[in-house]
Scaffold this motif. Structure first.
Motif, PDB file in Angstrom:
ATOM      1  N   ALA A  86       0.925  -1.305  -0.076  1.00 46.47           N
ATOM      2  CA  ALA A  86       0.000   0.049  -0.057  1.00 46.47           C
ATOM      3  C   ALA A  86       0.832   1.405  -0.071  1.00 46.47           C
ATOM      4  O   ALA A  86       0.651   2.160  -0.739  1.00 46.47           O
ATOM      5  CB  ALA A  86      -0.791  -0.068   1.072  1.00 46.47           C
ATOM      6  N   VAL A  87       1.808   1.308   0.834  1.00 44.76           N
ATOM      7  CA  VAL A  87       2.939   2.457   0.791  1.00 44.76           C
ATOM      8  C   VAL A  87       3.530   2.571  -0.297  1.00 44.76           C
ATOM      9  O   VAL A  87       3.698   3.705  -1.036  1.00 44.76           O
ATOM     10  CB  VAL A  87       3.823   2.399   2.034  1.00 44.76           C
ATOM     11  N   ALA A  88       4.015   1.521  -0.838  1.00 45.53           N
ATOM     12  CA  ALA A  88       4.637   1.357  -2.521  1.00 45.53           C
ATOM     13  C   ALA A  88       3.845   2.120  -3.367  1.00 45.53           C
ATOM     14  O   ALA A  88       4.109   2.754  -4.306  1.00 45.53           O
ATOM     15  CB  ALA A  88       4.883  -0.117  -2.646  1.00 45.53           C
ATOM     16  N   ALA A  89       2.566   1.665  -3.203  1.00 47.72           N
ATOM     17  CA  ALA A  89       1.466   2.122  -4.276  1.00 47.72           C
ATOM     18  C   ALA A  89       1.328   3.719  -4.212  1.00 47.72           C
ATOM     19  O   ALA A  89       1.296   4.413  -5.164  1.00 47.72           O
ATOM     20  CB  ALA A  89       0.150   1.344  -4.071  1.00 47.72           C
ATOM     21  N   ALA A  90       1.554   4.181  -3.003  1.00 54.72           N
ATOM     22  CA  ALA A  90       1.347   5.584  -2.800  1.00 54.72           C
ATOM     23  C   ALA A  90       2.665   6.395  -3.258  1.00 54.72           C
ATOM     24  O   ALA A  90       2.664   7.286  -3.768  1.00 54.72           O
ATOM     25  CB  ALA A  90       1.198   5.698  -1.013  1.00 54.72           C
ATOM     26  N   ALA A  91       3.650   5.631  -2.868  1.00 52.61           N
ATOM     27  CA  ALA A  91       4.841   6.345  -3.331  1.00 52.61           C
ATOM     28  C   ALA A  91       5.191   6.331  -5.035  1.00 52.61           C
ATOM     29  O   ALA A  91       5.481   7.235  -5.587  1.00 52.61           O
ATOM     30  CB  ALA A  91       6.180   5.425  -2.618  1.00 52.61           C
ATOM     31  N   GLY A  92       4.558   5.315  -5.488  1.00 50.59           N
ATOM     32  CA  GLY A  92       4.406   5.275  -6.982  1.00 50.59           C
ATOM     33  C   GLY A  92       3.726   6.298  -7.631  1.00 50.59           C
ATOM     34  O   GLY A  92       3.934   6.930  -8.710  1.00 50.59           O
ATOM     35  N   PHE A  93       2.595   6.494  -7.042  1.00 49.84           N
ATOM     36  CA  PHE A  93       1.594   7.488  -7.539  1.00 49.84           C
ATOM     37  C   PHE A  93       2.237   8.854  -7.331  1.00 49.84           C
ATOM     38  O   PHE A  93       2.325   9.638  -8.414  1.00 49.84           O
ATOM     39  CB  PHE A  93       0.555   7.516  -6.746  1.00 49.84           C
ATOM     40  N   LEU A  94       2.904   9.151  -6.126  1.00 49.42           N
ATOM     41  CA  LEU A  94       3.436  10.690  -5.863  1.00 49.42           C
ATOM     42  C   LEU A  94       4.847  10.859  -6.816  1.00 49.42           C
ATOM     43  O   LEU A  94       5.070  11.848  -6.944  1.00 49.42           O
ATOM     44  CB  LEU A  94       3.519  10.770  -4.434  1.00 49.42           C
ATOM     45  N   VAL A  95       5.675   9.808  -6.830  1.00 52.73           N
ATOM     46  CA  VAL A  95       6.977   9.909  -7.152  1.00 52.73           C
ATOM     47  C   VAL A  95       7.169   9.499  -8.787  1.00 52.73           C
ATOM     48  O   VAL A  95       7.729  10.117  -9.643  1.00 52.73           O
ATOM     49  CB  VAL A  95       8.010   9.190  -6.491  1.00 52.73           C
ATOM     50  N   LEU A  96       6.460   8.287  -9.083  1.00 54.24           N
ATOM     51  CA  LEU A  96       6.443   7.750 -10.461  1.00 54.24           C
ATOM     52  C   LEU A  96       5.402   7.797 -11.184  1.00 54.24           C
ATOM     53  O   LEU A  96       5.203   7.435 -12.310  1.00 54.24           O
ATOM     54  CB  LEU A  96       6.879   6.315 -10.186  1.00 54.24           C
ATOM     55  N   SER A  97       4.194   8.620 -10.746  1.00 52.42           N
ATOM     56  CA  SER A  97       2.983   9.004 -11.559  1.00 52.42           C
ATOM     57  C   SER A  97       2.441   7.714 -11.756  1.00 52.42           C
ATOM     58  O   SER A  97       1.597   7.571 -12.998  1.00 52.42           O
ATOM     59  CB  SER A  97       3.335   9.716 -12.665  1.00 52.42           C
ATOM     60  N   GLN A  98       2.291   6.739 -10.791  1.00 55.84           N
ATOM     61  CA  GLN A  98       1.560   5.527 -11.216  1.00 55.84           C
ATOM     62  C   GLN A  98       0.314   5.411 -10.597  1.00 55.84           C
ATOM     63  O   GLN A  98      -0.101   5.936  -9.390  1.00 55.84           O
ATOM     64  CB  GLN A  98       2.594   4.310 -10.525  1.00 55.84           C
ATOM     65  N   THR A  99      -1.076   5.308 -11.174  1.00 54.87           N
ATOM     66  CA  THR A  99      -2.203   5.506 -10.637  1.00 54.87           C
ATOM     67  C   THR A  99      -2.600   4.114 -10.004  1.00 54.87           C
ATOM     68  O   THR A  99      -2.213   3.137 -10.259  1.00 54.87           O
ATOM     69  CB  THR A  99      -3.273   5.844 -11.707  1.00 54.87           C
ATOM     70  N   LEU A 100      -3.652   4.319  -9.130  1.00 55.22           N
ATOM     71  CA  LEU A 100      -4.489   3.078  -8.424  1.00 55.22           C
ATOM     72  C   LEU A 100      -5.741   2.739  -9.024  1.00 55.22           C
ATOM     73  O   LEU A 100      -6.402   3.827  -9.465  1.00 55.22           O
ATOM     74  CB  LEU A 100      -4.545   3.408  -6.840  1.00 55.22           C
ATOM     75  N   SER A 101      -6.280   1.576  -9.117  1.00 60.07           N
ATOM     76  CA  SER A 101      -7.432   1.316  -9.687  1.00 60.07           C
ATOM     77  C   SER A 101      -8.264   0.933  -8.356  1.00 60.07           C
ATOM     78  O   SER A 101      -7.991   0.807  -7.293  1.00 60.07           O
ATOM     79  CB  SER A 101      -7.297  -0.131 -10.574  1.00 60.07           C
ATOM     80  N   ALA A 102      -9.619   0.589  -8.646  1.00 59.23           N
ATOM     81  CA  ALA A 102     -10.610   0.252  -7.514  1.00 59.23           C
ATOM     82  C   ALA A 102     -10.225  -0.794  -6.851  1.00 59.23           C
ATOM     83  O   ALA A 102     -10.145  -0.955  -5.542  1.00 59.23           O
ATOM     84  CB  ALA A 102     -12.116   0.324  -8.022  1.00 59.23           C
ATOM     85  N   LEU A 103      -9.810  -1.978  -7.752  1.00 58.62           N
ATOM     86  CA  LEU A 103      -9.389  -3.150  -7.049  1.00 58.62           C
ATOM     87  C   LEU A 103      -8.059  -2.979  -6.283  1.00 58.62           C
ATOM     88  O   LEU A 103      -8.150  -3.816  -5.194  1.00 58.62           O
ATOM     89  CB  LEU A 103      -9.100  -3.948  -8.245  1.00 58.62           C
ATOM     90  N   GLU A 104      -7.219  -2.159  -6.541  1.00 63.53           N
ATOM     91  CA  GLU A 104      -5.810  -1.873  -5.921  1.00 63.53           C
ATOM     92  C   GLU A 104      -6.454  -1.082  -4.456  1.00 63.53           C
ATOM     93  O   GLU A 104      -5.849  -1.415  -3.421  1.00 63.53           O
ATOM     94  CB  GLU A 104      -4.973  -1.175  -6.723  1.00 63.53           C
ATOM     95  N   ALA A 105      -7.537  -0.229  -4.700  1.00 62.33           N
ATOM     96  CA  ALA A 105      -7.673   0.529  -3.403  1.00 62.33           C
ATOM     97  C   ALA A 105      -8.415  -0.447  -2.550  1.00 62.33           C
ATOM     98  O   ALA A 105      -8.068  -0.324  -1.170  1.00 62.33           O
ATOM     99  CB  ALA A 105      -8.704   1.412  -3.887  1.00 62.33           C
ATOM    100  N   LEU A 106      -9.258  -1.444  -2.857  1.00 68.84           N
ATOM    101  CA  LEU A 106      -9.771  -2.370  -2.240  1.00 68.84           C
ATOM    102  C   LEU A 106      -8.655  -3.341  -1.233  1.00 68.84           C
ATOM    103  O   LEU A 106      -8.798  -3.674  -0.210  1.00 68.84           O
ATOM    104  CB  LEU A 106     -10.693  -3.384  -3.020  1.00 68.84           C
ATOM    105  N   ALA A 107      -7.767  -3.681  -2.121  1.00 69.09           N
ATOM    106  CA  ALA A 107      -6.513  -4.651  -1.727  1.00 69.09           C
ATOM    107  C   ALA A 107      -5.767  -3.615  -0.649  1.00 69.09           C
ATOM    108  O   ALA A 107      -5.402  -4.378   0.386  1.00 69.09           O
ATOM    109  CB  ALA A 107      -5.527  -4.842  -2.836  1.00 69.09           C
ATOM    110  N   ILE A 108      -5.546  -2.427  -0.654  1.00 73.44           N
ATOM    111  CA  ILE A 108      -4.945  -1.733   0.084  1.00 73.44           C
ATOM    112  C   ILE A 108      -5.779  -1.658   1.406  1.00 73.44           C
ATOM    113  O   ILE A 108      -5.341  -1.717   2.560  1.00 73.44           O
ATOM    114  CB  ILE A 108      -4.690  -0.267  -0.228  1.00 73.44           C
TER     115      ILE A 108
END
Length: 303
Positions: free
Chosen positions: A257-279
């Motif tokens: 979950a933290v990696a997904a947030a870091a990817g979004f903020l630093v590497l511009s990687q977005t989250l899907s609804a499924l990924e949000a549920l996983a988090i």
């Protein structure tokens, strides 16, 4: 003795005891945030130096910083103490090398998702309470959801590196705890980091050569070292002195979950609804593990 537990025994169930019980948890969470944002920064550095160069620079800078700060004593330690430090250092070198080989081939989020399976397996093996199996299972479900229900579209070599890094992560948890018990403060960590740096530096030099001497590379590498090694490893070592390995391992399920947030903020990687549920699932699992551990500590104090 845990200062918070002692305060609770002497003064009753007050705020001091709650802070003492939750102290290790805060250390783990802070370390997780630091290491994942450091990992995201490292991904941006890889085009300049390559994966092995990043790891070598990260470990070398971290070792220098820790040795200067801790100034660990080289005498007065048993052969078993040194054996623990050496194995801890080898484990750190392998864990870092395998993980960065992974993120050089697959995205940061899936890499951490696969890597965290190692601590999750450890939590099941180390746990002596049936309820921890529930939390581990819930976290495992979240981990697979975060991977989109499967990893067949990813580079198989990158997947293999991530899984191998997970095995080393589980070993790291065990030997971090042992090192923390054998050495004062972060002395053992400083010595182990030096071992890891010595082992990995030749590999980095072979791959990157004089690129490691570029001022920009050194500056970015130093930032990666502090965020991904110095801060998180120190915080985790201190936490593992008061937190069971099984609970610590389940809390590692927060890392994707933290990696997904870091990817979004630093590497511009977005989250899907499924990924949000996983988090959400992995956070619930980690909170359950924490509540179980805190409740167990209170029961011991009352008894």
């Amino acid at each position: 003795m845990d200062a918070g537990a002692g305060a609770g025994t002497l003064g009753g169930p007050g705020p001091a005891r709650r802070r003492g019980s939750l102290g290790p948890v805060g250390l783990v969470l802070a370390g997780g945030v630091s290491v994942q944002f450091g990992g995201a920064l490292a991904v941006t550095l890889m085009p300049r130096t390559g994966a092995l160069g990043v790891v070598a620079l990260r470990l070398a800078v971290a070792a220098i910083v820790l040795l200067v700060i801790c100034r660990p004593a080289l005498r007065g330690h048993s052969r078993a103490d040194w054996g623990t430090v050496v194995v801890f250092g080898v484990t750190m070198a392998a864990m870092n090398g395998l993980f960065y080989q992974s993120v050089a081939r697959i995205p940061l989020g899936p890499a951490v998702t696969l890597e965290v399976l190692g601590p999750l397996v450890l939590s099941v093996l180390a746990s002596r309470r049936a309820v921890n199996l529930v939390w581990a299972g819930l976290a495992l479900g979240g981990v697979f959801l975060l991977g989109g229900g499967g990893f067949s579209s990813l580079d198989p070599v990158g997947v293999a590196f991530a899984l191998s890094a997970g095995a080393m992560w589980a070993t790291y948890i065990v030997f971090s705890a042992r090192t923390g018990r054998r050495f004062p403060q972060a002395d053992g960590l400083a010595l182990a980091m030096a071992v890891a740096a010595v082992l990995f530096l030749p590999l980095g030099v072979v791959e990157s050569g004089t690129k490691l001497l570029d001022p920009t590379v050194i500056a970015l590498g130093a930032a990666v070292a502090v965020l991904s090694s110095v801060l998180p490893y120190t915080l985790e070592l201190l936490a593992l002195r008061r937190l069971p390995a099984s609970t610590f391992a389940i809390m590692m399920s927060l890392e994707p979950a933290v990696a997904a947030a870091a990817g979004f903020l630093v590497l511009s990687q977005t989250l899907s609804a499924l990924e949000a549920l996983a988090i959400a699932l992995v956070i619930v699992a980690s909170m359950g593990a924490v509540r179980t551990q805190v409740g167990r500590g209170r029961a011991k104090n009352v008894g």
